[in-house]
Design an enzyme around this catalytic site. Structure first.
Site, PDB file in Angstrom:
ATOM      1  N   ASP A  20      -4.477  -2.786  -3.496  1.00  0.00           N
ATOM      2  CA  ASP A  20      -5.768  -2.115  -3.694  1.00  0.00           C
ATOM      3  C   ASP A  20      -5.708  -1.181  -4.904  1.00  0.00           C
ATOM      4  OD1 ASP A  20      -4.299   0.052  -2.794  1.00  0.00           O
ATOM      5  OD2 ASP A  20      -5.352   0.253  -0.890  1.00  0.00           O
TER       6      ASP A  20
ATOM      7  N   ASP B  54       0.857  -1.176   0.000  1.00  0.00           N
ATOM      8  CA  ASP B  54       0.000   0.000   0.000  1.00  0.00           C
ATOM      9  C   ASP B  54       0.900   1.235   0.000  1.00  0.00           C
ATOM     10  OD1 ASP B  54      -2.560   1.135  -0.127  1.00  0.00           O
ATOM     11  OD2 ASP B  54      -2.486   1.705   1.965  1.00  0.00           O
ATOM     12  N   GLY B  55       0.408   2.287  -0.593  1.00  0.00           N
ATOM     13  CA  GLY B  55       1.156   3.527  -0.639  1.00  0.00           C
ATOM     14  C   GLY B  55       0.206   4.706  -0.673  1.00  0.00           C
TER      15      GLY B  55
ATOM     16  N   HIS C 125      -9.020   0.251   2.774  1.00  0.00           N
ATOM     17  CA  HIS C 125      -9.751   0.725   3.961  1.00  0.00           C
ATOM     18  C   HIS C 125     -11.014  -0.097   4.228  1.00  0.00           C
ATOM     19  CE1 HIS C 125      -7.059   4.156   3.571  1.00  0.00           C
ATOM     20  NE2 HIS C 125      -7.496   4.331   2.351  1.00  0.00           N
TER      21      HIS C 125
ATOM     22  N   GLU D 152       2.086   3.364  -5.465  1.00  0.00           N
ATOM     23  CA  GLU D 152       1.612   1.977  -5.401  1.00  0.00           C
ATOM     24  C   GLU D 152       2.474   1.078  -6.302  1.00  0.00           C
ATOM     25  OE1 GLU D 152      -0.732   0.740  -3.530  1.00  0.00           O
ATOM     26  OE2 GLU D 152      -2.240   2.281  -3.079  1.00  0.00           O
TER      27      GLU D 152
ATOM     28  N   ASP E  21      -1.109   0.288   5.117  1.00  0.00           N
ATOM     29  CA  ASP E  21      -1.591   1.669   5.071  1.00  0.00           C
ATOM     30  C   ASP E  21      -1.129   2.457   6.296  1.00  0.00           C
ATOM     31  OD1 ASP E  21      -3.389   3.860   4.091  1.00  0.00           O
ATOM     32  OD2 ASP E  21      -4.458   3.397   5.944  1.00  0.00           O
TER      33      ASP E  21
END
Length: 267
Positions: free
Chosen positions: A188, A127-128, A242, A166, A252
């Site tokens: 994601d 995640d980024g 999320h 990402e 995250d």
């Protein structure tokens, strides 16, 4: 999945309808003409021939290319090469619950969709994010080995594009697992999931230009991503950000905390 390359050229425009010639095999006689109206999304096959019949069989793929092309890029003289995959299940590729596989072992470059991936496989969770408040971004990579053990890597970046961050996370994970041949990337980001399994083939055919005739973004990163996946079997699994997914949520949290720090620190 066998791929076929076509040259698509807009040769005429009448009252908003564009006549498009689609040629294959680099032979002028192997072509068909279609008509497309980008406002009404109306597609018509103008000839009954071998190329036209193939396009009809893969109409969903052709429509997706035409529908995603910006209206202002429809003009006489526009040319672009396109790739159609034989009997590609476009709906399955667009189903975010499916796993998309890229198999580049033994000199091949095949992509397909499965319901469940390999049971024993290294996993890269990524995640980024870019945090406007701090004018910085960061990404986190969580790697799970075959025994279920985790290693975590978190790095700060001045890059301001969340999509690129990402992508950088996925590249970092693959570099860490440089000697591993089978890997699943859990992300994601649709940008990461689709870029290497669908879009990059067309970019490379068109000298890294998109179907709109513009340079693809982040070319050097995509070239690196493409290179480090050579001779590997890669699964791409999408998860909703999320949403309470444990590893994604952990990535995250670490990425956001890393972005807040004044000095870079790597775990």
């Amino acid at each position: 999945m066998k791929m076929f390359i076509f040259l698509m050229e807009i040769i005429e425009e009448v009252n908003g309808y564009f006549k498009i010639r689609i040629t294959t095999d680099n032979k002028e006689e192997n072509y068909t003409d279609i008509s497309f109206n980008p406002d009404e999304k109306k597609l018509e096959f103008l000839n009954q021939d071998r190329v036209g019949e193939y396009l009809k069989q893969n109409e969903y793929q052709l429509r997706k290319i035409l529908h995603n092309k910006r209206k202002d890029t429809f003009f006489v003289g526009f040319k672009v090469k396109i790739v159609l995959r034989d009997e590609k299940d476009v709906a399955a590729f667009n189903d975010r619950s499916k796993i998309v596989v890229l198999d580049k072992r033994n000199g091949q470059n095949d992509s397909f969709v499965v319901d469940d991936g390999e049971e024993r496989i290294y996993k890269i969770y990524t995640d980024g994010s870019f945090m406007e408040k701090y004018n910085r971004g960061a990404y986190t990579v969580l790697i799970q080995d075959l025994k279920g053990n985790y290693d975590i890597y978190s790095e700060k970046t001045e890059i301001k594009s969340s999509s690129l961050i990402e992508l950088m996370a996925a590249i970092k994970g693959l570099k860490v697992l440089n000697n591993v041949k089978k890997i699943r990337i859990i992300t994601d980001s649709q940008y990461v999931r689709k870029g290497l399994t669908e879009w990059i083939v067309n970019w490379k055919l068109n000298d890294w230009n998109t179907a709109n005739g513009e340079k693809a973004k982040n070319i050097e990163y995509w070239k690196e991503f493409d290179k480090i996946t050579e001779n590997k079997y890669i699964e791409f699994q999408w998860v909703k950000g999320h949403s309470g997914h444990f590893e994604n949520s952990l990535c995250d949290i670490y990425a956001r905390e890393q972005a807040k720090k004044e000095t870079s620190h790597k775990f």
